[in-house]
Design an enzyme around this catalytic site. Structure first.
Site, mmCIF file in Angstrom:
data_model
loop_
_atom_site.group_PDB
_atom_site.id
_atom_site.type_symbol
_atom_site.label_atom_id
_atom_site.label_comp_id
_atom_site.label_asym_id
_atom_site.label_seq_id
_atom_site.Cartn_x
_atom_site.Cartn_y
_atom_site.Cartn_z
ATOM 1 N N LYS A 37 0.831 -1.217 0.000
ATOM 2 C CA LYS A 37 0.000 0.000 0.000
ATOM 3 C C LYS A 37 0.860 1.260 0.000
ATOM 4 O O LYS A 37 0.633 2.179 -0.779
ATOM 5 C CB LYS A 37 -0.915 0.034 1.241
ATOM 6 C CG LYS A 37 -1.864 -1.121 1.370
ATOM 7 C CD LYS A 37 -2.753 -0.989 2.603
ATOM 8 C CE LYS A 37 -2.016 -0.953 3.923
ATOM 9 N NZ LYS A 37 -1.305 -2.191 4.262
ATOM 10 N N ARG A 45 -9.230 0.743 8.709
ATOM 11 C CA ARG A 45 -8.926 -0.678 8.781
ATOM 12 C C ARG A 45 -9.862 -1.429 9.717
ATOM 13 O O ARG A 45 -9.605 -2.589 10.044
ATOM 14 C CB ARG A 45 -7.463 -0.937 9.115
ATOM 15 C CG ARG A 45 -6.954 -0.427 10.395
ATOM 16 C CD ARG A 45 -5.510 -0.872 10.586
ATOM 17 N NE ARG A 45 -4.597 -0.019 9.881
ATOM 18 C CZ ARG A 45 -3.315 -0.328 9.629
ATOM 19 N NH1 ARG A 45 -2.829 -1.463 10.000
ATOM 20 N NH2 ARG A 45 -2.541 0.507 9.011
ATOM 21 N N ARG A 85 11.651 -5.798 4.699
ATOM 22 C CA ARG A 85 11.540 -4.341 4.489
ATOM 23 C C ARG A 85 12.599 -3.595 5.303
ATOM 24 O O ARG A 85 12.883 -3.923 6.448
ATOM 25 C CB ARG A 85 10.149 -3.865 4.915
ATOM 26 C CG ARG A 85 10.022 -2.334 4.878
ATOM 27 C CD ARG A 85 8.607 -1.846 5.034
ATOM 28 N NE ARG A 85 7.832 -2.579 5.998
ATOM 29 C CZ ARG A 85 6.506 -2.579 6.047
ATOM 30 N NH1 ARG A 85 5.811 -1.887 5.166
ATOM 31 N NH2 ARG A 85 5.879 -3.281 6.966
ATOM 32 N N ARG A 117 11.812 -1.774 10.849
ATOM 33 C CA ARG A 117 10.753 -1.393 11.777
ATOM 34 C C ARG A 117 10.634 -2.450 12.869
ATOM 35 O O ARG A 117 10.715 -3.648 12.587
ATOM 36 C CB ARG A 117 9.413 -1.286 11.032
ATOM 37 C CG ARG A 117 9.177 0.058 10.418
ATOM 38 C CD ARG A 117 7.981 0.120 9.501
ATOM 39 N NE ARG A 117 6.754 -0.509 9.975
ATOM 40 C CZ ARG A 117 5.615 -0.496 9.294
ATOM 41 N NH1 ARG A 117 5.546 0.130 8.107
ATOM 42 N NH2 ARG A 117 4.535 -1.089 9.760
ATOM 43 N N ARG A 152 0.416 -9.031 13.372
ATOM 44 C CA ARG A 152 -0.264 -7.932 12.654
ATOM 45 C C ARG A 152 -1.138 -8.492 11.545
ATOM 46 O O ARG A 152 -2.246 -8.014 11.303
ATOM 47 C CB ARG A 152 0.775 -6.981 12.038
ATOM 48 C CG ARG A 152 1.364 -6.022 13.028
ATOM 49 C CD ARG A 152 2.629 -5.398 12.497
ATOM 50 N NE ARG A 152 2.417 -4.633 11.297
ATOM 51 C CZ ARG A 152 3.359 -4.439 10.359
ATOM 52 N NH1 ARG A 152 4.550 -4.964 10.502
ATOM 53 N NH2 ARG A 152 3.091 -3.726 9.304
#
Ligand code: AP5
Length: 218
Positions: free
Chosen positions: A14, A89, A128, A161, A172
């Protein structure tokens, strides 16, 4: 379309795609995760609240998140339009957004759903790396920086992160999978849902996103 939300599992792409589309449409890319992370860095009261949830991979409570988005959408740069990434969300967030945009007489135009398998998104999250200075997003395999571990744009060392470590990333995913499920029928029944295949390299997905939004690159 200039009033759009991006839906999808964590790690579905996203943020990567919303940044490109927002630049092409000359509208702000508003990512609730980025706003919360900025508050956490600056140790504001909102950041202290949000951190308790983010570190565990849980959603920040709806009332806190909705108030933050209401303020952000009132800013002058969001009046011509926006791409909302990571909000809504939950169903209460979606209903609150409709009420808010209804008051402004500027209804949502589209909900773009980036569809990616759960196992793929776990690999995307754990690989990531992000720039703590300018927020640029990389992936160690699929989207690496030119110099390993260094931001192409500003030369700052990249970080991982805290919520991208595998255990939290999987949690998550479970949270989002459950809480975001009602959003697809909600936007489908309004005729606003656009489903885009999120598999393939970044450029391929960008081409699909731009076509779905009626935008041209550059
Ligand atoms: P947030 O930052 O919004 O996290 P998220 O929704 O979990 O989404 P991600 O940022 O993980 O993924 P993305 O879909 O943007 O993927 P990206 O483009 O980076 O939220 C973090 C936390 O904040 C939440 O857990 C919650 O606590 C809180 N929060 C935020 N909003 C909230 C809300 N509305 N309500 C309550 N709480 C909220 O891509 C992922 C990786 O894949 C990158 O490395 C990228 O380079 C790579 N990649 C992208 N596209 C491709 C591709 N096509 N092929 C290969 N690799 C790709």
């Amino acid at each position: 379309m200039t009033r759009v939300i991006f839906l999808g599992l964590p790690g579905s792409g996203k943020g990567t795609q919303a940044a490109v589309a927002a630049e092409a449409a000359h509208i702000p890319h508003i990512a609730t995760g980025d706003i919360f992370r900025r508050h956490v860095r600056e140790q504001t009261p909102l950041g202290k609240t949000a951190r308790q949830y983010m570190d565990r991979g849980e959603n920040v409570p709806d009332d806190v998140t909705i108030a933050m988005v209401r303020d952000r959408l009132a800013a002058a740069d969001a009046q011509p339009g926006f791409i909302l990434d990571g909000f809504p969300r939950t169903l209460p967030q979606a209903e609150a957004l409709d009420r808010l945009l209804g008051e402004l007489d500027a209804p949502l135009e589209g909900a773009l759903y980036l569809k990616v398998d759960p196992e793929v998104v776990v690999r995307r999250m754990t690989g990531r790396r992000v720039c703590p200075k300018d927020g640029a997003v990389y992936h160690v395999e699929s989207n690496p920086p030119k110099v390993p571990g260094i931001c192409d744009l500003c030369g700052t060392p990249l970080i991982q992160r805290a919520d991208d470590h595998e255990e939290v990333a999987r949690h998550r995913l479970d949270v989002q999978w459950t809480q975001a499920q009602p959003l697809l029928p909600y936007y489908s029944s309004q005729g606003k849902l656009r489903e885009v295949d999120g598999l393939g390299d970044v450029a391929m997905v960008t081409a699909r996103v731009m076509a779905a939004l009626g935008l041209r690159a550059g």
